[in-house]
Design a protein around this motif. Structure first.
Motif, PDB file in Angstrom:
ATOM      1  N   UNK A 343       1.071  -1.367   0.003  1.00 49.02           N
ATOM      2  CA  UNK A 343       0.050   0.111   0.078  1.00 49.02           C
ATOM      3  C   UNK A 343       0.855   1.334   0.067  1.00 49.02           C
ATOM      4  N   UNK A 344       0.763   2.121  -1.096  1.00 49.30           N
ATOM      5  CA  UNK A 344       1.569   3.225  -1.210  1.00 49.30           C
ATOM      6  C   UNK A 344       1.008   4.295  -0.103  1.00 49.30           C
ATOM      7  N   UNK A 345       2.091   5.331  -0.102  1.00 45.85           N
ATOM      8  CA  UNK A 345       1.449   6.337   0.973  1.00 45.85           C
ATOM      9  C   UNK A 345      -0.038   7.187   0.570  1.00 45.85           C
ATOM     10  N   UNK A 346      -0.464   6.875  -0.498  1.00 49.52           N
ATOM     11  CA  UNK A 346      -1.571   7.500  -1.050  1.00 49.52           C
ATOM     12  C   UNK A 346      -2.965   6.472  -1.075  1.00 49.52           C
ATOM     13  N   UNK A 347      -2.454   4.987  -0.443  1.00 51.45           N
ATOM     14  CA  UNK A 347      -3.429   4.186  -0.478  1.00 51.45           C
ATOM     15  C   UNK A 347      -3.516   3.224  -1.520  1.00 51.45           C
ATOM     16  N   UNK A 348      -2.907   3.756  -2.819  1.00 57.96           N
ATOM     17  CA  UNK A 348      -2.857   2.557  -3.930  1.00 57.96           C
ATOM     18  C   UNK A 348      -2.194   1.297  -3.638  1.00 57.96           C
ATOM     19  N   UNK A 386       3.938   2.868  -9.455  1.00 63.08           N
ATOM     20  CA  UNK A 386       4.435   3.836  -8.598  1.00 63.08           C
ATOM     21  C   UNK A 386       4.316   5.433  -8.814  1.00 63.08           C
ATOM     22  N   UNK A 387       4.293   5.530 -10.224  1.00 62.05           N
ATOM     23  CA  UNK A 387       4.269   6.923 -10.532  1.00 62.05           C
ATOM     24  C   UNK A 387       5.676   7.511 -10.314  1.00 62.05           C
ATOM     25  N   UNK A 388       6.007   8.790  -9.935  1.00 58.99           N
ATOM     26  CA  UNK A 388       7.080   9.175  -9.693  1.00 58.99           C
ATOM     27  C   UNK A 388       8.070   9.381  -8.092  1.00 58.99           C
ATOM     28  N   UNK A 389       7.173   8.575  -7.510  1.00 59.75           N
ATOM     29  CA  UNK A 389       7.507   8.347  -6.238  1.00 59.75           C
ATOM     30  C   UNK A 389       8.546   7.343  -6.119  1.00 59.75           C
ATOM     31  N   UNK A 390       9.840   8.149  -5.556  1.00 56.79           N
ATOM     32  CA  UNK A 390      11.135   7.195  -5.537  1.00 56.79           C
ATOM     33  C   UNK A 390      11.300   6.656  -4.001  1.00 56.79           C
ATOM     34  N   UNK A 391      10.752   7.001  -2.966  1.00 57.53           N
ATOM     35  CA  UNK A 391      10.967   6.800  -1.703  1.00 57.53           C
ATOM     36  C   UNK A 391       9.910   7.190  -0.638  1.00 57.53           C
ATOM     37  N   UNK A 392       9.808   6.517   0.319  1.00 61.01           N
ATOM     38  CA  UNK A 392       8.733   6.979   1.348  1.00 61.01           C
ATOM     39  C   UNK A 392       8.380   5.619   2.074  1.00 61.01           C
ATOM     40  N   UNK A 393       7.546   5.753   3.261  1.00 58.36           N
ATOM     41  CA  UNK A 393       7.148   4.576   3.957  1.00 58.36           C
ATOM     42  C   UNK A 393       6.044   3.996   3.239  1.00 58.36           C
ATOM     43  N   UNK A 394       5.676   2.672   3.477  1.00 55.12           N
ATOM     44  CA  UNK A 394       4.577   1.913   2.812  1.00 55.12           C
ATOM     45  C   UNK A 394       4.238   0.950   3.782  1.00 55.12           C
ATOM     46  N   UNK A 395       3.007   0.120   3.451  1.00 54.16           N
ATOM     47  CA  UNK A 395       2.867  -0.967   4.402  1.00 54.16           C
ATOM     48  C   UNK A 395       2.673  -2.098   3.504  1.00 54.16           C
TER      49      UNK A 395
END
Length: 461
Positions: A343-348, A386-395
């Motif tokens: 699950x990406x930070x935006x919920x996707x 993932x789009x342009x997202x390169x890093x970040x917290x996910x579940x």
């Protein structure tokens, strides 16, 4: 006078008689008295209806006297006990990125004169950095660069099963010359230091310059210098790997095999000319770095002007992935090839797969009660999601325990029994005991002698 009757008296008597006389039949009564009579009739009628209903209820009229009045409907809905497969799903925290950086295996020695920007994507033939203003080039392969490549200057190595020729010996003896005595007229055949006897009876002691075994009397002369051997091809799997890259870069005139020939040498010279290097036809140990494919360059470990070394630059793959620090005690789910949902930070949600699991647990930082963890790397096939997202917290959600073909009901249908444990309320108001098992996705596994598939149970509200 008292007996006289006047018209005024007659009028007053007539008025008084009219007030006392009731209304005649067929005439309308006065308006005010009619309103009061209507209200009296309505009140009397209402009292009569209420009295009749009360009397009918007291006498049991209007229904069967043997049945109880109907109970009000219960709140809540009913569901059926079903057979299902329950899968326990667990979520853990992860970090999206490009994975752990690996030190670039650069073997060039000298001063770092140019470094790329972090995040640069490098492909075959690209310059990774410059040392002493010489480019260090990326090529594809798994065998590291461990020697210089080029034509060999020595003689061709002997074929297996043959013996290399021995060096020529000096003339005058098999292993050396004979010693000569210092006495006049004496001939010495001894070795090292010995004593010779002359023909005139004199005795002299001489020191030998060599050891002779065949009676020779001279000292051997050095052999003439040998002619230099022509360059010979260099052989090896590293040659095959390098030639495959050279051909992929568009250079021709040689056969891609395990031999570095004169044709390979000419192609290397052309390649060096494009890179701005001296056209020597030889590939130095630090000129090339091998990687399995395209790489993403990370932060440099040194600054410009520093000495080059193995930690000069780090790199990762070009595909984004997720790394989870999984509890070492609960990492049984982390098996290579296991499918998970990220699950990406935006919920996707994005599908992923376990690619590797670390073999060494990391000591916890939270104190004695913290649990050691192992790194679990998850690859993501759909990079565009993932789009342009390169890093970040996910579940990361993974499937744990699984129960197939079991009786199950919604968790909301469970009720706590007074004697302890759980139960279910049937549609007719009875309570039956239910033993609980796996909880998953809002459902719970239940079992008991009174339970069967299709049984209707109530969800209390």
């Amino acid at each position: 006078m008292s007996g006289m009757f006047t018209d005024r008296d007659a009028d007053e008597d007539t008025a008084e008689g009219a007030e006392a006389e009731p209304a005649r039949e067929g005439t309308a009564p006065p308006r005010a008295s009619g309103c009061r009579r209507s209200r009296t009739v309505l009140v009397a009628a209402a009292f009569t209806v209420v009295t009749a209903v009360a009397a009918a209820g007291a006498l049991g009229l209007g229904g069967d006297g043997d049945e109880d009045p109907a109970a009000p409907p219960r709140a809540g809905s009913t569901v059926a006990v079903t057979r299902a497969t329950l899968v326990e799903r667990t979520k853990v925290d992860g970090e999206l990125g490009y994975g752990v950086e690996t030190p670039l295996p650069a073997k060039a020695s000298g001063t770092v004169t140019w470094l790329p920007e972090a995040g640069t994507i490098a492909e075959r033939g690209d310059t990774l950095l410059r040392v002493d203003d010489r480019p260090v080039v990326l090529l594809y392969g798994t065998l590291p660069m461990y020697r210089e490549l080029g034509m060999t200057a020595g003689p061709t190595p002997p074929a297996p099963g043959t013996t290399a020729p021995t060096a020529p010996r000096g003339a005058g003896g098999k292993a050396g010359g004979t010693g000569a005595g210092a006495g006049a007229g004496g001939t010495d055949r001894g070795t090292d230091a010995d004593t010779g006897t002359g023909t005139d009876g004199g005795t002299s002691t001489g020191t030998a310059t060599g050891t002779g075994t065949d009676g020779g009397t001279g000292t051997g002369a050095p052999p003439p210098p040998a002619a230099p051997a022509p360059p010979q091809p260099l052989r090896g799997m590293d040659v095959l790997q390098f030639e495959s890259n050279l051909a992929a870069l568009g250079y021709t005139g040689f056969t891609v095999d395990e031999e570095f020939t004169s044709g390979t040498e000419r192609a290397v010279k052309r390649w060096q000319g494009v890179l701005g290097l001296p056209e020597t036809g030889r590939v130095g140990l630090g000129d090339v770095v091998y990687a399995s494919g395209r790489i993403r360059l990370g932060q440099a470990g040194v600054r410009l002007g520093a000495a080059a070394g193995e930690n000069v630059l780090g790199y990762t793959g070009t595909s984004r992935k997720v790394v989870v620090d999984a509890s070492a005690q609960e990492a049984s789910w982390a098996v290579r090839g296991t499918e998970v949902t990220v699950a990406l930070p935006d919920g996707t949600p994005v599908k992923g797969r376990v690619a590797s699991v670390g073999r060494q647990a990391t000591a916890p930082e939270g104190g004695p009660g913290a649990v050691p963890t192992v790194p679990v790397t998850i690859t993501l096939a759909d990079q565009r999601a993932l789009g342009r997202l390169e890093s970040g917290p996910v579940s990361v959600e993974y499937a744990g325990r699984k129960r197939e073909d079991v009786l199950a009901v919604p968790v909301a249908a469970l009720v706590a029994l007074a004697e302890g444990g759980h139960g279910l309320e049937t549609e007719d108001g009875r309570f039956v005991t239910a033993r609980t098992g796996l909880f998953a996705d809002g459902m719970v596994e239940v079992s008991g002698p009174a339970l069967r598939a299709g049984l209707k149970v109530r969800i209390p509200q």
